[in-house]
Design an enzyme around this catalytic site. Sequence first.
Site, mmCIF file in Angstrom:
data_model
loop_
_atom_site.group_PDB
_atom_site.id
_atom_site.type_symbol
_atom_site.label_atom_id
_atom_site.label_comp_id
_atom_site.label_asym_id
_atom_site.label_seq_id
_atom_site.Cartn_x
_atom_site.Cartn_y
_atom_site.Cartn_z
ATOM 1 C CD GLU A 171 11.849 -3.874 -5.894
ATOM 2 O OE1 GLU A 171 12.866 -4.270 -5.433
ATOM 3 O OE2 GLU A 171 11.489 -2.764 -5.844
ATOM 4 C CG ASN A 213 4.517 -3.942 -5.511
ATOM 5 O OD1 ASN A 213 3.618 -3.280 -6.242
ATOM 6 N ND2 ASN A 213 5.540 -3.143 -4.599
ATOM 7 C CG HIS A 249 9.278 3.283 -8.709
ATOM 8 N ND1 HIS A 249 8.944 4.426 -7.962
ATOM 9 C CD2 HIS A 249 9.183 2.347 -8.085
ATOM 10 C CE1 HIS A 249 8.960 4.070 -6.785
ATOM 11 N NE2 HIS A 249 8.874 2.577 -6.822
ATOM 12 C CD GLU A 279 6.651 0.652 -4.659
ATOM 13 O OE1 GLU A 279 7.646 0.977 -4.646
ATOM 14 O OE2 GLU A 279 6.634 -0.256 -3.956
ATOM 15 C CG ASP A 281 8.539 7.709 -8.287
ATOM 16 O OD1 ASP A 281 8.797 6.948 -9.145
ATOM 17 O OD2 ASP A 281 9.154 7.600 -7.190
HETATM 18 C C1 XIL Z 1 12.227 3.112 -0.934
HETATM 19 C C2 XIL Z 1 11.613 4.178 -0.060
HETATM 20 O O1 XIL Z 1 11.166 5.140 -0.325
HETATM 21 C C3 XIL Z 1 12.950 4.846 0.696
HETATM 22 O O2 XIL Z 1 12.882 5.661 1.718
HETATM 23 C C4 XIL Z 1 13.887 3.680 1.138
HETATM 24 O O3 XIL Z 1 15.226 4.300 1.599
HETATM 25 C C5 XIL Z 1 14.046 2.780 0.051
HETATM 26 O O4 XIL Z 1 12.865 2.143 -0.471
HETATM 27 N N1 XIL Z 1 10.380 -0.281 -4.509
HETATM 28 C C6 XIL Z 1 9.822 -0.486 -3.153
HETATM 29 C C7 XIL Z 1 9.505 0.447 -2.151
HETATM 30 O O5 XIL Z 1 9.084 -1.517 -3.185
HETATM 31 O O6 XIL Z 1 9.853 0.113 -1.107
HETATM 32 C C8 XIL Z 1 10.972 1.388 -2.276
HETATM 33 O O7 XIL Z 1 10.963 2.218 -1.157
HETATM 34 C C9 XIL Z 1 11.320 1.875 -3.553
HETATM 35 C C10 XIL Z 1 11.289 0.751 -4.711
#
Ligand code: XIL
Length: 378
Positions: A171, A213, A249, A279, A281
């Site tokens: 990020e 990422n 996401h 990641e 979702d």
């Molecule tokens: C999130 C975790 O799932 C949570 O448990 C934590 O509190 C915050 O981070 N981007 C990422 C992940 O790269 O590491 C993050 O994970 C979600 C957003």
Amino acid sequence: MQTKSLLSLLALASVPLASASNGKGSGKSCSHKGLDWYAKKAGLKYFGAATDSPGQRERAGLESAYPKYDEIMWKSGEFGQTTPTNGQKWLFTEPTQGTFNFTEGDIVASLAHQHHKLLRCHALVWHSQLAPWVEAGNWTKDELRAIIVSHITNVMTHYKGQCYAWDVVNEAFNEDGTYRESVFSTVLGGDEFIQLAFETASKLDPKAKLYYNDYNLESPSVKTEAVRKLVRQLQSKKIKIDGVGFQAHLTAESRPTLDEHVAAIEGFAELGVEVALTELDVRLEMPGNATNLAQQKEAYKNAVGACVQVDGCIGVTIWDFYDPFSWVPAVFPGEGAALLWFDDFSRHPAYEGVVEALTNKTQGHHGKGPRGVKRWVA
Ligand code: XIL
């Protein structure tokens, strides 16, 4: 409102494609045709789910669900890969300067090893969940360079040989393609800290693929252009970068189309780096209902379908699989139900969308053939 029973009902109606025989099986023994089985059939390396060490799981008080959770996570054959959602982050691994702690990360890494799951490792340099001491210091450039090198060296050395891939930088960009403000970009500048991170990582674990990422990379945009520029910049300096992770996401109500996903992935594949959905979702405005669950199914199907179709997209990880352990409700108030298993362990309709995508049902919507099964020839 009776959300849960409605959700369960919808889920039950859609369930068990994965356990049914669809006549597509190879002779290989596999007791359960889980998502990973379908993914491998489609030519991907894995379909995985991130998971947290029990003490870090999002919702406390659910210990009675752990046996069922662990069954699905490790034994069901649904997942061939995992990522520790938290335990390898700076906050956990170097909470005070020079003191390293791998307890949380090791819990997931050793479970992955024990159950023969591929491990993606996450994340070395990130502005968030950073140990407070890193941000608090008034560092010179040399000091901060040394801090980055020491952190990456210690963490990657500890996990050497265990990681399929490392998210080296996470990020670093804003949505407008500029570098995000952080201690790293402020002291060293974006170009320099990213190059230093990848250069350092490249010397430590030849087996690990090195990834950049980020989120909002799933449709072409100024942000994807900025990341493409970064990839080209590292390549031109002969600094190793192997992949770009699309966090993915997504939101059910405003999901990218299949073609947008395909175009974004192709934009990186043509640079010669691999892509993974790291990641995935798809969150809903709660409560869930037939409409937003159908949109969620479409969103999952588009994302996974694009990965299946584009050569160079190698795998998909969902960010945990069980709604109560999703990060979404805590971070996006009013939203939730973002994963594939409801609170009662019944499956979302989107599960079936993922199976459809993995069995190439999105193929007709795009000019390219399925990868792996019958790779398209450029
Ligand atoms: C999130 C975790 O799932 C949570 O448990 C934590 O509190 C915050 O981070 N981007 C990422 C992940 O790269 O590491 C993050 O994970 C979600 C957003």
